[in-house]
Design a protein around this motif. Structure first.
Motif, PDB file in Angstrom:
ATOM      1  N   UNK A  69       0.838  -1.209   0.000  1.00 52.59           N
ATOM      2  CA  UNK A  69       0.000   0.000   0.000  1.00 52.59           C
ATOM      3  C   UNK A  69       0.867   1.253   0.000  1.00 52.59           C
ATOM      4  N   UNK A  70       1.959   1.226   0.758  1.00 53.16           N
ATOM      5  CA  UNK A  70       2.881   2.370   0.785  1.00 53.16           C
ATOM      6  C   UNK A  70       3.473   2.608  -0.597  1.00 53.16           C
ATOM      7  N   UNK A  71       3.882   1.533  -1.273  1.00 55.80           N
ATOM      8  CA  UNK A  71       4.465   1.676  -2.612  1.00 55.80           C
ATOM      9  C   UNK A  71       3.454   2.279  -3.577  1.00 55.80           C
ATOM     10  N   UNK A 222      -9.453  -0.555   0.220  1.00 51.44           N
ATOM     11  CA  UNK A 222     -10.645  -1.268  -0.253  1.00 51.44           C
ATOM     12  C   UNK A 222     -10.735  -1.199  -1.771  1.00 51.44           C
ATOM     13  N   UNK A 223     -10.457  -0.016  -2.336  1.00 46.44           N
ATOM     14  CA  UNK A 223     -10.505   0.145  -3.793  1.00 46.44           C
ATOM     15  C   UNK A 223      -9.434  -0.726  -4.451  1.00 46.44           C
ATOM     16  N   UNK A 228      -8.066  -5.748  -7.501  1.00 41.97           N
ATOM     17  CA  UNK A 228      -7.344  -7.013  -7.587  1.00 41.97           C
ATOM     18  C   UNK A 228      -8.291  -8.203  -7.633  1.00 41.97           C
ATOM     19  N   UNK A 229      -9.383  -8.107  -6.880  1.00 47.17           N
ATOM     20  CA  UNK A 229     -10.320  -9.231  -6.815  1.00 47.17           C
ATOM     21  C   UNK A 229     -10.932  -9.553  -8.170  1.00 47.17           C
ATOM     22  N   UNK A 358      -8.335  -1.674 -15.696  1.00 48.61           N
ATOM     23  CA  UNK A 358      -8.758  -0.853 -14.559  1.00 48.61           C
ATOM     24  C   UNK A 358      -7.830   0.347 -14.436  1.00 48.61           C
ATOM     25  N   UNK A 359      -8.384   1.530 -14.107  1.00 50.41           N
ATOM     26  CA  UNK A 359      -7.530   2.713 -13.926  1.00 50.41           C
ATOM     27  C   UNK A 359      -6.769   2.708 -12.607  1.00 50.41           C
ATOM     28  N   UNK A 360      -7.026   1.745 -11.743  1.00 45.32           N
ATOM     29  CA  UNK A 360      -6.412   1.694 -10.418  1.00 45.32           C
ATOM     30  C   UNK A 360      -5.067   0.998 -10.512  1.00 45.32           C
ATOM     31  N   UNK A 361      -4.000   1.668 -10.072  1.00 47.37           N
ATOM     32  CA  UNK A 361      -2.670   1.056 -10.054  1.00 47.37           C
ATOM     33  C   UNK A 361      -2.542   0.156  -8.834  1.00 47.37           C
ATOM     34  N   UNK A 362      -2.378  -1.125  -9.059  1.00 45.16           N
ATOM     35  CA  UNK A 362      -2.331  -2.092  -7.960  1.00 45.16           C
ATOM     36  C   UNK A 362      -1.009  -2.851  -7.913  1.00 45.16           C
TER      37      UNK A 362
END
Length: 444
Positions: A69-71, A222-223, A228-229, A358-362
């Motif tokens: 999460x920090x990264x 959560x996002x 990832x899910x 997805x626009x979310x960087x995971x």
């Protein structure tokens, strides 16, 4: 950025491989010799050892996602700084983990648990950014195969050093074979490995270039987890990695016991087994890119999975026949060496798929949970192996072994990882065909 070449140099690939070399000088010691150290050198009860291996992984359940999460929140530029900053703490924690303090029986258990937890936490905080670093160095599939091949060569190189030198070094540095002498020898040997590991991690952080660092992502956990899910490839990669590391944990964790109890050798024979495993694994990492060019990533992984299943069956038939055993063992470990880089390539590909959908960087969270999965696999497998030893009434100072103990050693070294290898074939069979391989098969 314009002054940075887009080509990944050989020096950079070697530097990237030094990360896993460093990891396996210390973390490899825990996979190969920690259970043996706890039971035969530090004198801990077998049941307590099982709980130490399992409980430490519970704490990692918080460390791995936290650093991921920090990264993600800080962005990819923090990765080399994390690696450089944590190089020394990693070495110190690895050394302390093998220091035998003269405490009461309960004090020894608490000391072992505390030091192993600290090592696991620091390992999470340095290995997670290291894993994510591979996707930031290059986006070219062939370069990723090369990077991960060097990574696995570094991994096997670290295991080779640990396997070949540990038992002789403990005796030589300690000055004898008594328990106190072996404790002193183990501590001095761990100190040497810790110094080398620190220097290697610093080299990784200084040489490797983050050409494609993800921008900071200000999403809530959560996002990130929801994104990832929805990534099926990532789920399958985690399952494959869990099963792969279960097999590796069984091999490296039980090799010393198998050599003594089934093959009738001494501790040195266990070192020979581990040395053969690392040599064949290193050879597998070298030839992995050539196999991939012929069969593709999924095809190569499936073929090697089938070889592993066959090799385990041959090990079960070999019994105490040493030549037959070593032939099957070489086949097994070569296949494992070829397979190991492939799952990291698939993981990087799965993260790329998630980035496109997805626009979310995971990336940070994806690698952190994957790191957690590897350690959870090793912890659960270690707990199971220690339970097998307890059921067989194993004691480190006993040299006559019952048939029941031999049965449990076979179960841990052969039948348990056989099941894991077979399940890997199932997961590979259901891999989405639309994203079957980041490196496709090439016609000769």
């Amino acid at each position: 950025m314009s002054s940075i070449t887009s080509e990944v140099s050989l020096r950079e690939k070697v530097a990237y491989g030094c990360g896993d070399l460093s990891s396996n000088l210390m973390w490899g010691m825990t996979s190969s010799y920690l259970m043996f150290y706890y039971t035969d050198i530090y004198g801990l009860p077998v049941v307590a050892v099982g709980w130490i291996l399992l409980v430490a992984r519970v704490f990692d359940a918080f460390c791995d996602p936290a650093i991921g999460y920090v990264i993600d929140r800080q962005g990819g530029q923090i990765v080399p700084r994390l690696i450089r900053s944590l190089a020394l703490p990693f070495g110190v924690a690895g050394f302390v983990c093998f220091v035998s303090l003269p405490l009461s029986p309960n004090g020894k258990i608490l000391w072992a648990l505390l030091t192993y937890i600290v090592l696991g936490a620091i390992y999470s905080c340095i290995n997670t950014p290291y894993g994510a670093l591979g996707t930031m160095i290059t986006r070219q599939a062939h370069d990723r195969v090369g990077l991960n091949a060097f990574r696995m060569m570094g991994c096997q190189g670290g295991q080779f050093i640990v396997s070949l030198f540990t038992i002789p070094a403990i005796t030589w540095l300690g000055g004898g074979n008594s328990m106190v002498q072996r404790q002193h020898g183990m501590a001095l040997y761990a100190l040497c490995l810790a110094i080398a590991a620190t220097i290697l991690w610093r080299y990784v952080g200084r040489v490797c270039i983050t050409r494609y660092p993800p921008a900071p992502a200000r999403h809530s956990p959560v996002v990130l987890l929801r994104a990832l899910a929805q990534n099926r490839c990532w789920w399958l990669c985690n399952g494959l990695v869990f099963l792969q590391f279960a097999g590796l944990a069984a091999l490296y964790g039980f090799a010393l016991y198998y050599a003594r109890i089934i093959l009738g050798g001494m501790d040195e024979m266990g070192g020979v087994l581990l040395t053969v495993a690392t040599i064949m694994g290193f050879a597998g990492a070298i030839i992995c890119p050539h196999i991939v060019r012929r069969l593709g990533v999924i095809g190569s992984a499936a073929a090697c999975g089938g070889v592993q299943v066959m090799a385990y069956l041959l090990l079960g038939l070999a019994g105490d026949c040493v030549p037959f055993f070593f032939a099957a063992f070489a086949m097994l470990t070569l296949a494992q060496g070829i397979t190991s880089p492939l799952y990291y390539v698939l993981l990087a590909h799965g993260i790329d798929v998630g980035r496109m959908t997805s626009p979310v960087n995971t990336a940070g969270m994806a690698y952190s949970i994957n790191t957690l999965v590897t350690k959870l696999s090793m912890g659960v497998t270690g707990f199971i192996l220690a339970t097998f030893l307890a059921h067989g009434h194993y004691a480190g100072d006993v040299h006559t072994f019952s048939p029941a103990l031999k049965h449990w050693i076979m179960a841990g070294f052969v039948w348990l990882p056989l099941g894991a290898a077979a399940l890997q074939l199932v997961l590979l069979a259901i891999w989405p065909r639309g994203v079957a391989s980041p490196v496709t098969r090439r016609n000769p």
